[in-house]
Write a protein that holds these residues in place. Sequence first.
Motif, PDB file in Angstrom:
ATOM      1  N   ARG A  38       1.071  -1.169   0.188  1.00  0.00           N
ATOM      2  CA  ARG A  38      -0.036  -0.045   0.037  1.00  0.00           C
ATOM      3  C   ARG A  38       0.963   1.247   0.025  1.00  0.00           C
ATOM      4  O   ARG A  38       0.504   2.320  -0.656  1.00  0.00           O
ATOM      5  CB  ARG A  38      -0.916  -0.003   1.162  1.00  0.00           C
ATOM      6  N   GLU A  39       2.010   1.214   0.711  1.00  0.00           N
ATOM      7  CA  GLU A  39       2.716   2.375   0.749  1.00  0.00           C
ATOM      8  C   GLU A  39       3.394   2.873  -0.643  1.00  0.00           C
ATOM      9  O   GLU A  39       3.400   3.904  -0.879  1.00  0.00           O
ATOM     10  CB  GLU A  39       4.041   1.820   1.786  1.00  0.00           C
ATOM     11  N   SER A  41       2.007   1.845  -3.553  1.00  0.00           N
ATOM     12  CA  SER A  41       0.872   2.120  -4.499  1.00  0.00           C
ATOM     13  C   SER A  41       0.382   3.579  -4.115  1.00  0.00           C
ATOM     14  O   SER A  41       0.040   4.020  -4.778  1.00  0.00           O
ATOM     15  CB  SER A  41      -0.214   1.196  -3.937  1.00  0.00           C
ATOM     16  N   ASP A  42       0.451   3.832  -2.792  1.00  0.00           N
ATOM     17  CA  ASP A  42      -0.100   5.248  -2.316  1.00  0.00           C
ATOM     18  C   ASP A  42       0.870   6.201  -3.210  1.00  0.00           C
ATOM     19  O   ASP A  42       0.337   7.431  -3.738  1.00  0.00           O
ATOM     20  CB  ASP A  42      -0.120   5.310  -0.774  1.00  0.00           C
ATOM     21  N   ARG A  45      -0.154   6.660  -6.754  1.00  0.00           N
ATOM     22  CA  ARG A  45      -1.461   7.373  -6.870  1.00  0.00           C
ATOM     23  C   ARG A  45      -1.225   8.772  -6.756  1.00  0.00           C
ATOM     24  O   ARG A  45      -1.613   9.477  -7.544  1.00  0.00           O
ATOM     25  CB  ARG A  45      -2.401   6.733  -5.762  1.00  0.00           C
ATOM     26  N   ARG A 110      -6.009   2.696  -8.805  1.00  0.00           N
ATOM     27  CA  ARG A 110      -6.452   1.785  -7.979  1.00  0.00           C
ATOM     28  C   ARG A 110      -6.456   0.397  -8.157  1.00  0.00           C
ATOM     29  O   ARG A 110      -6.541  -0.515  -7.059  1.00  0.00           O
ATOM     30  CB  ARG A 110      -8.043   2.587  -7.442  1.00  0.00           C
TER      31      ARG A 110
END
Lengths: 686, 686
Positions: A38-39, A41-42, A45, A110
């Motif tokens: 998630r890190e 991917s964030d 994004r 996402r």
Amino acid sequence: MIDFALLIVIAICIVALGLAAILARNLLSQDEGTPKMREVSDAIRVGAEAFIKRQYSTIAMLTIVFAVVIFAVYYLTGQGALALSTAAAFIVGAACSAVAGVVAMWIAVRTNIRTASAAQTSDGKALDFSFRGGAISGLIITSMSLLGVSLTYIALGADPIHTPFVIIGFAFGASFVALFAQLGGGIYTKAADVGADIVGKVEAGIPEDDVRNPATIADLVGDNVGDCAGRGADLFESTAAENIGAMILGVALFPIFGVNGILFPIIMCSLGLLASMIGILSVKGVDGADPMDAMNRGYYITALISAFFLAGGVYYLLGATPGWMYFVLAGFVGIALSVAFLRVTLYYTDHHYRPVQDIANASETGAGTNIIMGFSVGLETTFVPAILIGVSLLLSYWCGTMTGVPQGGLYGTAVATIGMLMVCAYVLTMDTFGPIADNAGGIVEMSGAPDEVRHRMDKLDAAGNTTKALTKGYAIGSASLAVFLLFNAYMADIAKLTGKAFDIVNLANINVFVGALIGAMLVFLFASLAIRAVSKTAQYVIEEVRVQFRDPAIMAGTKKPDYARVIDITTQGALKNMVLPGALVILFPIVIGVTMKYEALAGFLMVATITGILLALILNNSGGAWDNAKKYIETGVHGGKKSEAHKAAVIGDTVGDPFKDTAGPSLHVLIKLLATLTLVLAPLFI
Amino acid sequence: MIDFALLIVIAICIVALGLAAILARNLLSQDEGTPKMREVSDAIRVGAEAFIKRQYSTIAMLTIVFAVVIFAVYYLTGQGALALSTAAAFIVGAACSAVAGVVAMWIAVRTNIRTASAAQTSDGKALDFSFRGGAISGLIITSMSLLGVSLTYIALGADPIHTPFVIIGFAFGASFVALFAQLGGGIYTKAADVGADIVGKVEAGIPEDDVRNPATIADLVGDNVGDCAGRGADLFESTAAENIGAMILGVALFPIFGVNGILFPIIMCSLGLLASMIGILSVKGVDGADPMDAMNRGYYITALISAFFLAGGVYYLLGATPGWMYFVLAGFVGIALSVAFLRVTLYYTDHHYRPVQDIANASETGAGTNIIMGFSVGLETTFVPAILIGVSLLLSYWCGTMTGVPQGGLYGTAVATIGMLMVCAYVLTMDTFGPIADNAGGIVEMSGAPDEVRHRMDKLDAAGNTTKALTKGYAIGSASLAVFLLFNAYMADIAKLTGKAFDIVNLANINVFVGALIGAMLVFLFASLAIRAVSKTAQYVIEEVRVQFRDPAIMAGTKKPDYARVIDITTQGALKNMVLPGALVILFPIVIGVTMKYEALAGFLMVATITGILLALILNNSGGAWDNAKKYIETGVHGGKKSEAHKAAVIGDTVGDPFKDTAGPSLHVLIKLLATLTLVLAPLFI
């Protein structure tokens, strides 16, 4: 009164948007992987959204300025009645393209994390997620284009004889946005990629997607803004411009087919959208299988259903001529060309065939011979496509003539183009699948996931590379088939404005010849500037990464590099450096048209288009072939990774990067931009 | 009755040949240097003569076959009366070109050793010798071309209305030989060069021109057969084709100017030959001075005298129109364009300016960025030349129109072309100076002469590189200016054959458009095959050199490598690999013309020409810029020799080699070949 057929188009578009919404809801409810994933991917994004925000702010300003120019041109040339509507259509086209691009990217950034998470357990599921993420883009972009054209047509009065000439503003708006979206995105993605590789892989000797490299996140952001948003804008524009061009040709056939001939293009494209939905839903990932098998099957299903729809559509809409069957044949020519283009692109860029193997062989004697062979392959790739385009044009024209309808030949090429465009949503799906898989691979790599997860993603990533190459082939093929009808739309527009027939563009006239020479030159100059822009922007990235690498804590992996700073620098550089090439291709045709008038401008347009098609093929295919030659060597042949041959192939890949992801795709847009620009500004050139 | 003017042409040619003989006698009586120098020089001479002998045997066979084809085409299309004369003119053109090429090379390979010997004591003397060696080539090639055209014109009846259409066979013969001479020579020279560099410099790490490298002699032979014989055939063909094209245009003006308008081109060219002789004799080497100064001065003298002759010639020959002054202006446009093209080429390929410096800068981050920047520079170099060509065409056309003569505009472009061609003999002199200086440098290096001698030759060698780049600029510039008149000659020929006016080539006609698309593609495909041919042939060289390097005695320098074997392998490879690209460009236009007829073929021809001009500029200039970026780094900037930047620049230079010395120059020939081919085979296309 609004034609019943238009309601069908609108209905299908709403269904497609509904399907996209369902797919999106389903996708967003999936697991988002480990915290480390998630890190990463964030960061992607946030970076992508920041770039898109700034890029579209710049584009919005340019759009407003140009809308004023359009208004002024019409107003001052005594076309005041059209001034407001054309300028408004331009803004609506630009806005629709921007919205479609932004929404598609919103989904893509996402989807990557959910694909990465799925890859922890199943490669079939990972394919499903990434492919559906792509499908959401494909459906939104295509339906926004069709809805935009239909609603603008209705809003501007739905007069079958006059409205098609006004809604070209919509197409030009789409082209305008696509030019800057593709250029800016293309520069961003390759500057980050080249910068990351040169300092990371070459100078510091660390692997690709290594967390210590501050440019890695920018590189992954680039896949989204270049491949995803850029190609989306490109094909949005294709559907818009080619539909409207075909509608203008339909005006000439009004006495025979009535409004049917004018609405035929958008109705068929909406049926194609329906066929694409079926194709998309037929794709189901299977663990352990080659992902290309499932996607290819879906493609053939889409093409087959489209062919049926085409035959039915021609019968119902163009059945007024006893020779309607020939229009069906013309449409089949278009569908066949789309398949043929995919096969040819595969041949030139896949390592199972001679061209890529030749480049891999040539790598054994160093980077020099690798580059020479790759460039030679690139030049060679114009051969079969040019013959295919020529034969398709002649064949669909001949079909059209056989219908016995006056000007039927020209309409035959339009039907072929529509046939090719019917599968557009499916092709866009495959295309957006590419950067999603690529990003998911990056996330898996950077989050330090186990080897088996990496292997699963590598397979998807490789398929993504193939689909990206194929889409470029499709994009250039459909553009090539469409250009002849766009020229004729321009000539019809000029004839309407001057009240005189305009059906001869005489290359033996010295003005036309010089116009043609300048047109061909513009294409090369534009490619030069686009490639240079990557170089310049990459230079900023390289300097920043070097500065960060001087910090021993970053190299030791104990301190997180400043990803955001590289993203910021790349964003600023890309936006700054896209202005010159962009401005050039907008100003040049205007200067030629104003000084040398409409016939010379037609010569300019036609020869620029021919050169643009061929140069785009050269740049896309040589870049793809270099990339895959490197990947082929990485499978272990010619000494495998770390061998001298591999080093040479890495250099070839670096050279190919700005070719295939910046200059080549920008040329697709350029070709259509020139056509819509000349159409919209026609009053200036008489 | 033979026109008096023709006697002037013949007289000037005889004077030029006489001057060449005097220069040759003087040169051959000079010292032949040390025995070691003679050993190297003998090897080069033997190798070059062996290649030329085999190459021209192959060409002779092809020529005979094609002469039969031409005879058959005319005979079977009911033009029997012209069959024998056209085929005969074709053979004579081919033979004259071959003789001129062989004689020029015969001198060049004997001048190199004398230049090397002179460099032992004086660089001024070395310049004198090499420049005069070049002058012999320039004078022989130009006067053979003019003599050939004049005598063929007389032999075929000297009928001002009909004969110009028959002597195009001569121009086609010249084109035919030039194609294979340039292709074969270009493949030979670069295969040997690339092969020698890759195994010698890169793999074994020994310097260029090292005696232990078995490919060095082949490399030096290559300079003669590629640059010297190749470019000679190219410009022989230019003078022939452009003179005859202009004579055909003169036919339309017969009612106004009589035979003067038809003989104007060759008379002016012979006066230009006279001007060139004065320019040549004005060049005098000075010890310690920059050799470019003396050569540039000679060039400006030639251009100035040509301008005077032009004004006088127009007044005497075309004074029948009160607006004759405008024809003088048109001629000045041509002379000005030749100067402008030299300046622009210098800007793009000389290290004093931005483009080469950019490439050198980019070398710091590796071969990838070096190649990207070099290619971007190459694409950029189409910009100013295309504008210059466009403006010159429009301006000279406008001048022609202002004379008030019907069809005067077209004749204006012809006068401009003639203006540009007047300095041809001088330019050829500068061009052939290049390979002579290069060879002399190689001889000095391989014979182990003292450092001061090497330094003297390095300076001359660098000047030779500049003149070679400039000549390519001139060759493509003059071809560009001439193409429009050649198209019109084709159209006049078709009109004569069909008895109907043919003055529209309508790009909006789908056949013409497809023809144009295929024409542009052919240019890229041809370049691909030419580059590939170098790769393939280099591969044979690489393998042979590797085999010889396995012998420790050769590497230790105690055993002489087998130079002859490499020469033999390169010769066979070059001749084998020139057939496919050569055959392609001859067969393609015939197939298009026969299947799609003359208007589509005109579209093919025109757009192929536009693309060919631009691609030739890209290939020549990027190659030149890469070469000089490497040389620039060798002067010590960016870390100098042995630095990483230098290694990157060497790779760029290798890539540029087949661009600038094989594909680029072959495209010059291709452009004119297409024009003369379509002219000669016109009866097939109606």
